[in-house]
Motif scaffolding. Structure first.
Motif, PDB file in Angstrom:
ATOM      1  N   ASP A   2     -50.757   6.971 -33.079  1.00 64.85           N
ATOM      2  CA  ASP A   2     -50.473   6.409 -34.402  1.00 64.85           C
ATOM      3  C   ASP A   2     -49.094   5.757 -34.426  1.00 64.85           C
ATOM      4  N   SER A   3     -48.107   6.464 -33.897  1.00 62.91           N
ATOM      5  CA  SER A   3     -46.731   5.951 -33.907  1.00 62.91           C
ATOM      6  C   SER A   3     -46.613   4.682 -33.074  1.00 62.91           C
ATOM      7  N   LEU A   4     -47.293   4.641 -31.930  1.00 58.64           N
ATOM      8  CA  LEU A   4     -47.271   3.450 -31.082  1.00 58.64           C
ATOM      9  C   LEU A   4     -47.836   2.256 -31.830  1.00 58.64           C
ATOM     10  N   ALA A   5     -48.941   2.459 -32.538  1.00 55.10           N
ATOM     11  CA  ALA A   5     -49.565   1.359 -33.272  1.00 55.10           C
ATOM     12  C   ALA A   5     -48.651   0.849 -34.385  1.00 55.10           C
ATOM     13  N   VAL A   6     -47.951   1.752 -35.053  1.00 56.71           N
ATOM     14  CA  VAL A   6     -47.032   1.346 -36.113  1.00 56.71           C
ATOM     15  C   VAL A   6     -45.880   0.529 -35.531  1.00 56.71           C
ATOM     16  N   GLY A 209     -59.760   7.819 -34.002  1.00 59.54           N
ATOM     17  CA  GLY A 209     -60.454   7.858 -32.728  1.00 59.54           C
ATOM     18  C   GLY A 209     -60.291   6.641 -31.853  1.00 59.54           C
ATOM     19  N   ALA A 210     -61.425   6.222 -31.261  1.00 56.36           N
ATOM     20  CA  ALA A 210     -61.416   5.208 -30.225  1.00 56.36           C
ATOM     21  C   ALA A 210     -60.975   3.842 -30.742  1.00 56.36           C
ATOM     22  N   GLY A 211     -61.257   3.557 -31.997  1.00 57.41           N
ATOM     23  CA  GLY A 211     -60.882   2.255 -32.542  1.00 57.41           C
ATOM     24  C   GLY A 211     -59.381   2.020 -32.489  1.00 57.41           C
ATOM     25  N   LEU A 212     -58.624   3.035 -32.860  1.00 56.97           N
ATOM     26  CA  LEU A 212     -57.163   2.929 -32.823  1.00 56.97           C
ATOM     27  C   LEU A 212     -56.663   2.823 -31.392  1.00 56.97           C
ATOM     28  N   THR A 213     -57.228   3.636 -30.505  1.00 55.24           N
ATOM     29  CA  THR A 213     -56.802   3.632 -29.101  1.00 55.24           C
ATOM     30  C   THR A 213     -57.056   2.281 -28.448  1.00 55.24           C
ATOM     31  N   MET A 214     -58.243   1.737 -28.646  1.00 56.13           N
ATOM     32  CA  MET A 214     -58.578   0.447 -28.046  1.00 56.13           C
ATOM     33  C   MET A 214     -57.679  -0.667 -28.594  1.00 56.13           C
ATOM     34  N   THR A 215     -57.424  -0.641 -29.890  1.00 61.41           N
ATOM     35  CA  THR A 215     -56.577  -1.672 -30.493  1.00 61.41           C
ATOM     36  C   THR A 215     -55.154  -1.587 -29.957  1.00 61.41           C
ATOM     37  N   ALA A 216     -54.618  -0.366 -29.895  1.00 61.00           N
ATOM     38  CA  ALA A 216     -53.239  -0.191 -29.428  1.00 61.00           C
ATOM     39  C   ALA A 216     -53.093  -0.581 -27.962  1.00 61.00           C
ATOM     40  N   VAL A 217     -54.033  -0.161 -27.143  1.00 67.36           N
ATOM     41  CA  VAL A 217     -53.964  -0.469 -25.713  1.00 67.36           C
ATOM     42  C   VAL A 217     -54.114  -1.971 -25.485  1.00 67.36           C
ATOM     43  N   GLY A 218     -55.046  -2.592 -26.179  1.00 69.98           N
ATOM     44  CA  GLY A 218     -55.222  -4.031 -26.037  1.00 69.98           C
ATOM     45  C   GLY A 218     -53.982  -4.808 -26.467  1.00 69.98           C
ATOM     46  N   THR A 219     -53.320  -4.322 -27.504  1.00 70.40           N
ATOM     47  CA  THR A 219     -52.112  -4.972 -27.975  1.00 70.40           C
ATOM     48  C   THR A 219     -50.973  -4.820 -26.977  1.00 70.40           C
ATOM     49  N   VAL A 220     -50.869  -3.657 -26.370  1.00 68.42           N
ATOM     50  CA  VAL A 220     -49.841  -3.428 -25.345  1.00 68.42           C
ATOM     51  C   VAL A 220     -50.032  -4.379 -24.172  1.00 68.42           C
TER      52      VAL A 220
END
Length: 247
Positions: A2-6, A209-220
């Motif tokens: 969560d913190s990474l995405a923010v 869940g997976a939606g946040l993880t995939m979005t964050a990883v793709g953005t990185v």
């Protein structure tokens, strides 16, 4: 996660305001910076190599909001729908003016396109200022709209600092009448989404869940590529503009 995405959202939204905020600000000041056709072409040439790449940051930020923070997307679209409409119209009008002004070699045509650039730039600045003001005010559209004008002035201030750096000596002196430095205004613009984000209850709008993880990883993965391409463009066009561009 969560913190990474923010943090990533802060980076992309701040990057957009710093980079695209400069060309929006220059567009707002176009009638003052460019007093005739030759000067206006130089003013537009100052940001012509950058404006499309700058808008990629907004696309990335919007994708991150949609994939990682669906609750925030819903709140913004539902509560600030009129501002979103103004923002989109301003974006289209401004970019249309930029793309079409060089297609016809006629004074009236270029004048109309320049008016579209100015009007679209002001619409973008006022809409973004109102959106940020609304988020700071807790989602209130009325209060946010009141804050829109003073926050929009930040775009013009930022644009003046950019113009002072990019324009030829004579026009740069005109931009220098506004007490602005691009580095200082960039810090202020980058801090604006951070201040607005401090008012958001992130735990209530984040995806699960997976939606946040995939979005964050793709953005990185995308971020280094975007930084590298931006660095290349800015290094290539780091000097003062010397001649009109294709726009």
């Amino acid at each position: 996660m969560d913190s990474l995405a923010v943090v990533l959202l802060a980076v992309f939204s701040g990057g957009y305001l710093v980079l695209a905020g400069a060309d929006v600000g220059v567009g707002m000041l176009l009638p003052w910076l460019g007093r005739d056709e030759r000067e206006r072409r130089l003013v537009i040439a100052s940001f012509a190599p950058f404006f499309l790449g700058n808008e990629v940051w907004l696309v990335a930020a919007a994708g991150l909001v949609g994939g990682g923070f669906p609750g925030l997307e819903h709140e913004l679209l539902e509560g600030l729908y009129p501002l979103v409409v103004v923002l989109l119209i301003g974006w289209v009008v401004r970019d249309t003016g930029l793309w079409l002004r060089g297609r016809v070699d006629a004074v009236a045509w270029r004048g109309g396109c320049d008016a579209a650039v100015v009007a679209g730039s002001w619409a973008l600045a006022l809409a973004w200022g109102s959106v940020l003001g609304s988020v700071v005010a807790g989602g209130g559209l009325n209060v946010g709209s009141v804050l829109g004008l003073p926050l929009a002035v930040l775009f013009a201030w930022h644009g003046a600092g950019f113009a002072r750096w990019r324009l030829p000596a004579g026009l740069a002196e005109r931009a220098g009448r506004i007490p602005s430095r691009y580095g200082l205004s960039a810090l202020v613009m980058a801090g604006a989404p951070v201040v607005a984000g401090s008012q958001v209850r992130w735990s209530e709008v984040v995806a699960d869940g997976a939606g946040l993880t995939m979005t964050a990883v793709g953005t990185v993965v995308v971020l280094p590529l975007l930084l590298a391409s931006q660095a290349l463009v800015w290094w290539t066009f780091r000097g003062r503009v010397e001649s009109p561009s294709y726009l």
